[in-house]
Write a protein that holds these residues in place. Structure first.
Motif, PDB file in Angstrom:
ATOM      1  N   GLU A  52       0.713  -1.212   0.260  1.00 31.22           N
ATOM      2  CA  GLU A  52       0.378   0.012  -0.011  1.00 31.22           C
ATOM      3  C   GLU A  52       0.717   1.128  -0.372  1.00 31.22           C
ATOM      4  OE1 GLU A  52      -3.186   0.297  -0.159  1.00 31.22           O
ATOM      5  OE2 GLU A  52      -3.785  -1.793  -0.420  1.00 31.22           O
ATOM      6  N   THR A  62      -3.805   4.925  -0.606  1.00 27.80           N
ATOM      7  CA  THR A  62      -4.435   5.250   0.089  1.00 27.80           C
ATOM      8  C   THR A  62      -5.052   6.340  -0.498  1.00 27.80           C
ATOM      9  OG1 THR A  62      -2.726   5.501   2.268  1.00 27.80           O
ATOM     10  CG2 THR A  62      -4.336   6.793   2.361  1.00 27.80           C
ATOM     11  N   MET A  82      -8.760   4.502  -1.354  1.00 22.79           N
ATOM     12  CA  MET A  82      -9.720   4.197  -0.950  1.00 22.79           C
ATOM     13  C   MET A  82     -10.152   5.555  -0.265  1.00 22.79           C
ATOM     14  SD  MET A  82      -8.251   2.275   2.879  1.00 22.79           S
ATOM     15  CE  MET A  82      -7.415   1.624   2.377  1.00 22.79           C
ATOM     16  N   LEU A 111     -14.778   5.315  -0.291  1.00 21.78           N
ATOM     17  CA  LEU A 111     -15.153   5.106   0.592  1.00 21.78           C
ATOM     18  C   LEU A 111     -15.379   6.292   1.211  1.00 21.78           C
ATOM     19  CD1 LEU A 111     -12.443   3.095   2.656  1.00 21.78           C
ATOM     20  CD2 LEU A 111     -14.646   2.671   1.310  1.00 21.78           C
ATOM     21  N   SER A 168      -7.155  -3.497  -0.470  1.00 20.43           N
ATOM     22  CA  SER A 168      -8.131  -4.624   0.299  1.00 20.43           C
ATOM     23  C   SER A 168      -8.655  -3.723   1.524  1.00 20.43           C
ATOM     24  CB  SER A 168      -6.875  -5.504   0.748  1.00 20.43           C
ATOM     25  OG  SER A 168      -6.620  -6.386  -0.091  1.00 20.43           O
ATOM     26  N   LEU A 169      -9.330  -3.680   2.004  1.00 19.36           N
ATOM     27  CA  LEU A 169     -10.071  -3.701   3.000  1.00 19.36           C
ATOM     28  C   LEU A 169      -9.915  -5.396   3.944  1.00 19.36           C
ATOM     29  CD1 LEU A 169     -13.456  -1.798   2.433  1.00 19.36           C
ATOM     30  CD2 LEU A 169     -10.644  -0.949   3.351  1.00 19.36           C
ATOM     31  N   TYR A 219     -19.432   2.112  -4.463  1.00 24.89           N
ATOM     32  CA  TYR A 219     -19.147   1.434  -3.309  1.00 24.89           C
ATOM     33  C   TYR A 219     -20.376   0.407  -2.736  1.00 24.89           C
ATOM     34  CZ  TYR A 219     -17.256  -0.420   1.059  1.00 24.89           C
ATOM     35  OH  TYR A 219     -16.881  -0.912   1.982  1.00 24.89           O
TER      36      TYR A 219
END
Length: 425
Positions: A143, A148, A151, A155, A224-225, A281
């Motif tokens: 990552e 970042t 993401m 999100l 990835s989460l 999402y």
């Protein structure tokens, strides 16, 4: 020493002697393969692929009824995880190369010796080994700041940032925007891997494997989460229409075959702007939450609304629609799903679950039943009956009819005529 992994094979060739030689003279087990079926035409080959879900289809390029190229295209729709190796004459070689997009792993020029075919099968085995190893052990991406930022864009609700120069710079650094004028569409796909007990699998290499598989078809950026992989897929509307459903089938198929794990996927609608990724999402997560959570496969948000699109009712609607359109020679799973406004993935799974057979077999059965009725009640020529039942090739129709009914159309007519004469006397 036999290779560690044994891969399943379906072989297809219309030359009886060559097909028989392939089946009996090739030391399949010694080469790391298990021959699970053979076919003399493209239709039988396609049905064997649906039945056995082989790792490899070895097929001639020139086949009766369905050409090798068309067979490869249809196999990609129902079983994209199956690799395809072409046998072709010299004149067909350039033609065969057009099918590279259909998961072609090898081209072999005829005439072939048993030794030459065996050597190429060793090469194919090594290639499949490498692909399986990639799926099992793909190196997790480190990552970085781009991950970042991606993401954050997915999100967080960024709808009010459309047109914001700094936000667009972030999107560009994440790979969501290219050079000036590059305005792709976006879809968000959320993939999860389940352990045998139904718990989420935290395998980090799965994220890298998903990213690499997606990259075969579309531009992709993933992160990835806990318990899931979030992928942003980029493409044109036509690219999504051709590849998205295939990708959403291939990932669960590979997860099941290679990892022995169930994979569930949720897919959003196509978004026109990167600033709508958070909405995508949320749609993908909503799709993922629906349905039987123990069943592998992909679920598209469009499959959930309205409620009549689900389960047994959808299967009934599909069969009713098929009843109205079976005479269309171009009717396919994709075109039928378009009429019902659901994904081909969802429709295929629904027909299998509630009708107990695949779409292809359902369509053939309906066409053969209609043909039998016309043969017994009308004076139409066999060619005319074939056309009314969706067949442009009378020989193809007659082959399907004999395979399904156990006798040719003309034999059935003669038998019925004799039986009627017996009743009259």
């Amino acid at each position: 020493m036999a290779p560690k992994t044994t891969y399943t094979v379906v072989a297809a060739d219309d030359e009886d002697e060559l097909r028989e030689a392939m089946c009996t003279m090739i030391p399949w087990r010694e080469l790391g393969f298990c021959l699970v079926g053979s076919a003399g035409n493209g239709l039988d080959a396609l049905q064997l692929v649906e039945k056995h879900e082989p790792d490899l289809l070895l097929t001639d390029i020139r086949m009766p009824f369905i050409s090798g190229i068309e067979l490869a295209r249809q196999v990609r729709e129902v079983r994209p995880a199956t690799h395809i190796a072409f046998l072709s004459g010299y004149d067909d070689f350039e033609y065969a190369k057009q099918a590279i997009q259909y998961n072609i792993i090898s081209y072999m020029l005829k005439p072939l010796t048993v030794q030459g075919l065996g050597e190429e099968l060793r090469n194919i085995h090594r290639k499949i080994d490498a692909q399986f190893a990639m799926f099992r052990q793909a190196a997790p991406k480190e990552e970085d700041h781009r991950g970042t930022m991606l993401m954050a864009l997915v999100l967080d609700d960024c709808a009010d940032l459309d047109g914001n120069a700094q936000a667009e710079a972030w999107a560009r650094r994440c790979g969501l925007l290219g050079e000036a004028g590059d305005r792709p569409c976006y879809t968000v796909m959320v993939s999860t891997l389940l352990k045998e007990d139904g718990a989420l699998d935290e395998t980090l290499s799965f994220a890298a494997a998903v990213d690499q598989l997606a990259g075969k078809y579309l531009r992709c950026a993933s992160f990835s989460l806990p318990g899931k992989v979030v992928s942003v897929l980029l493409g044109t509307p036509s690219e999504f229409e051709e590849y998205l459903y295939i990708l959403a089938d291939e990932i669960p198929q590979m997860a099941g075959r290679v990892l022995g794990r169930r994979c569930r996927i949720g897919v959003s609608r196509v978004q026109s702007a990167w600033s709508a990724l958070n909405n995508g999402y949320r749609e993908a997560m909503e799709a993922l939450r629906q349905g039987d959570r123990t069943e592998a496969g992909a679920r598209f948000i469009g499959d959930l609304e309205p409620a009549v699109k689900g389960g047994e009712l959808l299967c009934r609607r599909a069969l009713e629609t098929l009843e109205q359109h079976y005479m269309d020679p171009d009717l396919s799973l994709v075109s039928l799903s378009g009429m019902l406004d659901v994904s081909p993935n969802h429709l295929s799974a629904c027909i299998k679950k509630y009708a107990g057979e695949t779409f292809i077999n359902t369509l053939i059965r309906k066409r053969m039943e209609a043909a039998g009725e016309l043969l017994s009640t009308s004076a139409l020529k066999v060619r005319e009956i074939a056309e009314r039942c969706g067949y442009t090739d009378q020989h193809y129709f007659s082959y399907c009819f004999k395979k399904y009914c156990g006798e040719s159309p003309n034999s059935m007519r003669r038998r019925l005529g004799i039986e009627r004469m017996g009743e009259e006397t």
